[in-house]
Structures are given as C-alpha cells and as structure tokens.
Design a protein around this motif. Structure first.
Motif, PDB file in Angstrom:
ATOM      1  N   LYS A   1       0.836  -1.202   0.000  1.00 18.63           N
ATOM      2  CA  LYS A   1       0.000   0.000   0.000  1.00 18.63           C
ATOM      3  C   LYS A   1       0.875   1.258   0.000  1.00 18.63           C
ATOM      4  O   LYS A   1       0.574   2.229  -0.684  1.00 18.63           O
ATOM      5  CB  LYS A   1      -0.949  -0.006   1.195  1.00 18.63           C
ATOM      6  CG  LYS A   1      -2.090  -0.981   1.030  1.00 18.63           C
ATOM      7  CD  LYS A   1      -3.073  -0.897   2.169  1.00 18.63           C
ATOM      8  CE  LYS A   1      -4.233  -1.853   1.910  1.00 18.63           C
ATOM      9  NZ  LYS A   1      -5.306  -1.699   2.881  1.00 18.63           N
ATOM     10  N   ILE A   2       1.952   1.222   0.772  1.00 20.66           N
ATOM     11  CA  ILE A   2       2.876   2.361   0.804  1.00 20.66           C
ATOM     12  C   ILE A   2       3.543   2.535  -0.549  1.00 20.66           C
ATOM     13  O   ILE A   2       3.638   3.650  -1.078  1.00 20.66           O
ATOM     14  CB  ILE A   2       3.924   2.188   1.928  1.00 20.66           C
ATOM     15  CG1 ILE A   2       3.244   2.287   3.293  1.00 20.66           C
ATOM     16  CG2 ILE A   2       5.049   3.219   1.797  1.00 20.66           C
ATOM     17  CD1 ILE A   2       4.132   1.896   4.457  1.00 20.66           C
ATOM     18  N   ASP A   3       4.003   1.431  -1.140  1.00 22.69           N
ATOM     19  CA  ASP A   3       4.634   1.482  -2.462  1.00 22.69           C
ATOM     20  C   ASP A   3       3.681   2.067  -3.499  1.00 22.69           C
ATOM     21  O   ASP A   3       4.080   2.913  -4.309  1.00 22.69           O
ATOM     22  CB  ASP A   3       5.092   0.091  -2.903  1.00 22.69           C
ATOM     23  CG  ASP A   3       6.266  -0.432  -2.099  1.00 22.69           C
ATOM     24  OD1 ASP A   3       6.891   0.360  -1.354  1.00 22.69           O
ATOM     25  OD2 ASP A   3       6.557  -1.645  -2.203  1.00 22.69           O
ATOM     26  N   ASP A   4       2.430   1.616  -3.485  1.00 20.76           N
ATOM     27  CA  ASP A   4       1.445   2.126  -4.440  1.00 20.76           C
ATOM     28  C   ASP A   4       1.236   3.627  -4.258  1.00 20.76           C
ATOM     29  O   ASP A   4       1.147   4.369  -5.240  1.00 20.76           O
ATOM     30  CB  ASP A   4       0.107   1.388  -4.281  1.00 20.76           C
ATOM     31  CG  ASP A   4       0.172  -0.059  -4.747  1.00 20.76           C
ATOM     32  OD1 ASP A   4       1.147  -0.423  -5.453  1.00 20.76           O
ATOM     33  OD2 ASP A   4      -0.748  -0.830  -4.393  1.00 20.76           O
ATOM     34  N   LYS A   5       1.182   4.064  -3.011  1.00 19.30           N
ATOM     35  CA  LYS A   5       0.983   5.487  -2.744  1.00 19.30           C
ATOM     36  C   LYS A   5       2.183   6.302  -3.242  1.00 19.30           C
ATOM     37  O   LYS A   5       2.017   7.375  -3.823  1.00 19.30           O
ATOM     38  CB  LYS A   5       0.776   5.711  -1.241  1.00 19.30           C
ATOM     39  CG  LYS A   5       0.360   7.119  -0.888  1.00 19.30           C
ATOM     40  CD  LYS A   5       0.002   7.229   0.570  1.00 19.30           C
ATOM     41  CE  LYS A   5      -0.445   8.652   0.893  1.00 19.30           C
ATOM     42  NZ  LYS A   5      -0.832   8.810   2.286  1.00 19.30           N
ATOM     43  N   LEU A   6       3.386   5.778  -3.036  1.00 17.65           N
ATOM     44  CA  LEU A   6       4.581   6.478  -3.505  1.00 17.65           C
ATOM     45  C   LEU A   6       4.640   6.519  -5.027  1.00 17.65           C
ATOM     46  O   LEU A   6       5.002   7.540  -5.624  1.00 17.65           O
ATOM     47  CB  LEU A   6       5.842   5.807  -2.947  1.00 17.65           C
ATOM     48  CG  LEU A   6       6.092   5.992  -1.457  1.00 17.65           C
ATOM     49  CD1 LEU A   6       7.252   5.128  -0.996  1.00 17.65           C
ATOM     50  CD2 LEU A   6       6.336   7.456  -1.129  1.00 17.65           C
ATOM     51  N   ILE A   7       4.269   5.427  -5.664  1.00 21.13           N
ATOM     52  CA  ILE A   7       4.288   5.365  -7.127  1.00 21.13           C
ATOM     53  C   ILE A   7       3.296   6.354  -7.721  1.00 21.13           C
ATOM     54  O   ILE A   7       3.568   6.992  -8.747  1.00 21.13           O
ATOM     55  CB  ILE A   7       4.000   3.919  -7.607  1.00 21.13           C
ATOM     56  CG1 ILE A   7       5.205   3.032  -7.300  1.00 21.13           C
ATOM     57  CG2 ILE A   7       3.660   3.871  -9.087  1.00 21.13           C
ATOM     58  CD1 ILE A   7       4.955   1.549  -7.478  1.00 21.13           C
TER      59      ILE A   7
END
Length: 124
Positions: A89-95
């Motif tokens: 979820k964090i990775d998706d938000k950063l992307i």
C-alpha cells in the motif's frame, strides 16, 4: 435430495465462516503482539488465554490434532503477510505521487547503537 444438499451447503458455509472468523482473530492477535512490542513466542500464550476466556471464534483455529495455527511459526507468517500488505500500500501510494520527500533521522537505542531511519513522504 435437494433439501439435504441445501442443508449440507449451509453447514459447509458456516464452518468456513467460523474458520474465517478464527483466522481474523488470529491475525488481529498477531498484529497486537507486534504493536505492543512483545515477543512472538507469546502468541501461543495469547491464543490460549483467548481460549480460556471463551473467545467464540478461537476454537475454530484448531483444524485438527496437529494443525492449530497457534504456534510462533504461524504468527510469524501472519505478521509477514500483514507487513507485505502494508508495504504494498505504501509502495502504491509512492508510485502514484507526483513528488516525494525523503526524511532522514539518526537516533541511539538502549544498547547505544546508532540507528538510521529513512522515511519517504508522498506529496500529492
């Protein structure tokens, strides 16, 4: 024959539902262990306690004599799964962010070891 088949389906659905509820309680328990910064080895004791206080869903964790999902290994796998979901979820938000800010910090722990922490912040 149809009514027996319908009854069998209802029984199977209830068993699956009870086991799903038990798994949710186990996941919540594993997450609580991590939040409270307790040793994973306490997971079995927590499940035993929930069983003693008659937490209704917990009895369904015991699938068989050897499969109980109340071991340290089970809790480690649950915690790893939770961490993977949070990381994704964090990775998706950063992307999805147009801008990213990176914060760096250093602190000393109880053992006087220096620890460096890097934390990204997504700016939308």
């Amino acid at each position: 024959a149809e009514s027996m088949q319908g009854q069998l389906q209802k029984v199977v659905e209830k068993v699956l539902s009870d086991q799903e509820k038990a798994v949710i309680v186990a996941l919540q328990s594993a997450y609580w262990i991590v939040q409270e910064d307790l040793a994973i080895s306490k997971f079995g004791n927590l499940i035993d306690f929930l069983s003693e206080v008659e937490c209704p869903e917990i009895e369904h964790l015991k699938v068989g004599k050897t499969v109980t999902y109340d071991s340290d290994r089970s809790s480690s796998e649950m915690i790893s799964s939770i961490a993977t979901i949070i990381s994704r979820k964090i990775d998706d938000k950063l992307i999805d962010s147009r801008f990213i800010s990176i914060l760096l910090d250093e602190s000393t722990d109880i053992a006087t070891d220096n620890k460096r922490v890097m934390g990204p912040i997504a700016l939308t």
